[in-house]
Motif scaffolding. Structure first.
Motif, PDB file in Angstrom:
ATOM      1  N   LYS A 207       8.150  87.307  36.950  1.00  0.00           N
ATOM      2  CA  LYS A 207       7.290  86.128  37.146  1.00  0.00           C
ATOM      3  C   LYS A 207       6.464  86.273  38.423  1.00  0.00           C
ATOM      4  O   LYS A 207       5.267  85.957  38.448  1.00  0.00           O
ATOM      5  CB  LYS A 207       8.156  84.869  37.215  1.00  0.00           C
ATOM      6  CG  LYS A 207       8.702  84.402  35.881  1.00  0.00           C
ATOM      7  CD  LYS A 207       7.711  83.496  35.144  1.00  0.00           C
ATOM      8  CE  LYS A 207       7.600  82.146  35.813  1.00  0.00           C
ATOM      9  NZ  LYS A 207       6.746  81.206  35.057  1.00  0.00           N
ATOM     10  N   GLN A 281      15.262  85.867  30.758  1.00  0.00           N
ATOM     11  CA  GLN A 281      15.727  84.480  30.794  1.00  0.00           C
ATOM     12  C   GLN A 281      16.824  84.276  29.739  1.00  0.00           C
ATOM     13  O   GLN A 281      17.871  83.674  30.007  1.00  0.00           O
ATOM     14  CB  GLN A 281      14.561  83.529  30.542  1.00  0.00           C
ATOM     15  CG  GLN A 281      14.959  82.044  30.562  1.00  0.00           C
ATOM     16  CD  GLN A 281      13.832  81.159  30.081  1.00  0.00           C
ATOM     17  OE1 GLN A 281      13.181  81.465  29.070  1.00  0.00           O
ATOM     18  NE2 GLN A 281      13.586  80.063  30.782  1.00  0.00           N
ATOM     19  N   PHE A 306      12.215  78.225  34.560  1.00  0.00           N
ATOM     20  CA  PHE A 306      11.183  79.264  34.731  1.00  0.00           C
ATOM     21  C   PHE A 306      10.141  79.197  33.624  1.00  0.00           C
ATOM     22  O   PHE A 306       8.994  79.593  33.817  1.00  0.00           O
ATOM     23  CB  PHE A 306      11.831  80.653  34.775  1.00  0.00           C
ATOM     24  CG  PHE A 306      12.468  80.974  36.087  1.00  0.00           C
ATOM     25  CD1 PHE A 306      11.720  81.462  37.143  1.00  0.00           C
ATOM     26  CD2 PHE A 306      13.822  80.762  36.289  1.00  0.00           C
ATOM     27  CE1 PHE A 306      12.300  81.741  38.363  1.00  0.00           C
ATOM     28  CE2 PHE A 306      14.418  81.046  37.511  1.00  0.00           C
ATOM     29  CZ  PHE A 306      13.662  81.540  38.554  1.00  0.00           C
TER      30      PHE A 306
END
Length: 309
Positions: A207, A281, A306
């Motif tokens: 990210k 994730q 996220f």
């Protein structure tokens, strides 16, 4: 909105730093660095990262109080890492140490590291557990520093993943496992928490790599000559009609960061990187599924945030 429980643990961690890590020093620069970090993080999701070892301890049935010194040490190690990273990258973030001379910032970074060691030494745990955590963190953080030092040498996806595992994945794995170790010696549980931390660290880095390409408060990876995954993916798409434009931009002494980001978006490089981040994730959530949901509620919320649905 950050839950009250996380806010309380965050405040407790910084209170411990002030009272047990810094109080005897009277070093205003170190205090300024810690306070600046606290003020920026206190209203955002990085709160979770600071208290990660407390949350993993609680996930295994341990008491939050037990892990507060560990969270304090981790918070300070992470702060020191950012100070040294900014010195290395000459980032433009508006932190106090970026307005100081390099020698002043370097000394503060060393002081923050020393404060982290003080907090870690005050951890109320059996000597073998303290020794396990100290050795694990020392080995892991040294590996991360070596990876960061060679960031400009990354020229393939394989290089990238080796470096990212070293400087982020294994760091979060060691921190997550350390918190769990304060609550249990069950090897399967510790392995699951290590797997959770590894996936979390990879998710965070992927990210960040997308954000760092064009974040207004940072020196872009493009300008710094650091090839993160989106750039590497784009460069590998030799049949893409955008490949020539990407190469031409990167050949410039000062690439147009906005143009590079737009090219990478058109090539699907940003989407590709975020898809991988989503996969990590899912790996993190799968690792947490080994524990009672009521005990991993805050960790699951952190990971889910996220990519909010």
């Amino acid at each position: 909105m950050i839950p009250d429980k996380i806010s309380a643990l965050f405040a407790q961690t910084y209170r411990y730093i002030a009272e047990h890590g810094l109080a005897e020093w009277g070093w205003p620069d170190v205090q300024a660095a810690v306070v600046a970090r606290q003020e920026v993080f206190m209203a955002d999701r990085p709160m979770y990262a600071n208290v990660l070892p407390i949350l993993t301890c609680m996930a295994l049935g341990g008491e939050a109080e037990t892990a507060v010194p560990l969270a304090a040490a981790w918070t300070l190690y992470d702060l020191a890492s950012d100070i040294f990273d900014d010195l290395h990258d000459q980032d433009g973030k508006d932190w106090p140490w970026n307005h100081w001379t390099p020698s002043r910032a370097l000394n503060v970074g060393l002081g923050v590291l020393a404060a982290a060691q003080i907090c870690l030494a005050r951890l109320a745990a059996r000597p073998d557990i303290r020794g396990d955590i100290t050795l694990s963190w020392g080995q892991t953080f040294a590996l991360a520093a070596r990876g960061q030092a060679h960031s400009h040498a990354v020229c393939s996806s394989d290089d990238y993943f080796r470096q990212t595992v070293a400087k982020s994945g294994l760091v979060y794995a060691a921190v997550a496992r350390a918190g769990a170790l304060l609550a249990t010696d069950n090897e399967h549980a510790l392995d699951q928490m290590h797997a959770f931390g590894l996936a979390l660290g990879m998710l965070i880095q992927l990210k960040d790599d997308c954000r760092d390409l064009h974040a207004p408060d940072l020196v872009s990876d493009v300008s710094a000559g650091v090839y993160s995954l989106p750039l590497l993916y784009g460069l590998a798409q030799t049949e893409s009609p955008h490949h020539g434009a990407l190469q031409a931009q990167l050949a410039q002494p000062t690439p147009d960061v906005t143009a590079v980001y737009q090219i990478l978006e058109a090539m699907g490089a940003i989407r590709h990187t975020l898809t991988l981040a989503r996969a990590y994730q899912q790996k993190a959530m799968a690792a947490l599924a080994a524990f009672p949901a009521a005990q991993t509620f805050h960790l699951s919320a952190y990971v889910a945030g996220f990519f909010p649905s």
